[in-house]
Motif scaffolding. Structure first.
Motif, short mmCIF file in Angstrom:
data_model
loop_
_atom_site.label_atom_id
_atom_site.label_comp_id
_atom_site.label_asym_id
_atom_site.label_seq_id
_atom_site.Cartn_x
_atom_site.Cartn_y
_atom_site.Cartn_z
N ASP A 120 5.28 -0.41 1.36
CA ASP A 120 6.60 -0.92 1.01
C ASP A 120 6.51 -2.01 -0.05
N ASN A 121 5.54 -2.90 0.12
CA ASN A 121 5.36 -3.98 -0.85
C ASN A 121 4.75 -3.48 -2.15
N ALA A 122 3.98 -2.42 -2.10
CA ALA A 122 3.30 -1.90 -3.28
C ALA A 122 4.28 -1.40 -4.33
N LYS B 141 1.78 -0.80 -7.52
CA LYS B 141 0.51 -0.25 -7.06
C LYS B 141 0.69 1.18 -6.59
N SER B 142 -0.37 1.96 -6.71
CA SER B 142 -0.34 3.34 -6.21
C SER B 142 -0.69 3.36 -4.73
N ALA B 143 -0.38 4.48 -4.08
CA ALA B 143 -0.70 4.64 -2.66
C ALA B 143 -2.22 4.59 -2.45
N LEU C 299 -7.03 1.83 -0.30
CA LEU C 299 -8.35 1.23 -0.52
C LEU C 299 -8.33 -0.27 -0.26
N GLU C 300 -7.26 -0.93 -0.62
CA GLU C 300 -7.12 -2.36 -0.36
C GLU C 300 -7.14 -2.63 1.14
N LEU C 301 -6.36 -1.86 1.90
CA LEU C 301 -6.33 -2.04 3.35
C LEU C 301 -7.67 -1.70 3.98
#
Length: 109
Positions: A63-65, A70-72, A77-79
């Motif tokens: 939602d914030n991306a 940012k892409s999904a 990958l960040e998470l």
């Protein structure tokens, strides 16, 4: 569910995540967890709770991306980088067959 049960459930999840940080494939990952069966039903119940945790965090980040451009894939990958033990458990144990979501009905016939 009482507050005591909620805290006990959280303690179990943290214990599993701590163990997974050392070795997510450890056969004893779910051993000797007080009250696991009462609070989760089984190992599968713990896995579902962990999968739900991942899904909740991912949805919030997605939602914030959108606002951040940012892409999904970037968000995923960040998470995964932020929660490597959780991701390792979900990669080690197949939770797809446990995690059944309602399927949307077709709008057209």
């Amino acid at each position: 569910m009482s507050w005591a049960d909620l805290h006990a459930r959280t303690d179990i999840l943290h214990t599993v995540l701590d163990r997974a940080a050392r070795n997510p494939a450890d056969a004893k990952l779910f051993d000797e967890l007080p009250e696991m069966e009462r609070l989760f039903g089984s190992r599968d119940g713990v896995l579902l709770a962990l999968r739900n945790r991942w899904e909740n965090h991912l949805n919030v980040k997605l939602d914030n991306a959108l606002a951040q451009g940012k892409s999904a894939v970037e968000v995923y990958l960040e998470l995964a980088g932020e929660q490597p033990a959780l991701r390792a458990i979900l990669d080690t144990y197949d939770t797809d067959h446990l995690y059944i979501r309602p399927r949307p009905r077709a709008l057209a016939r």
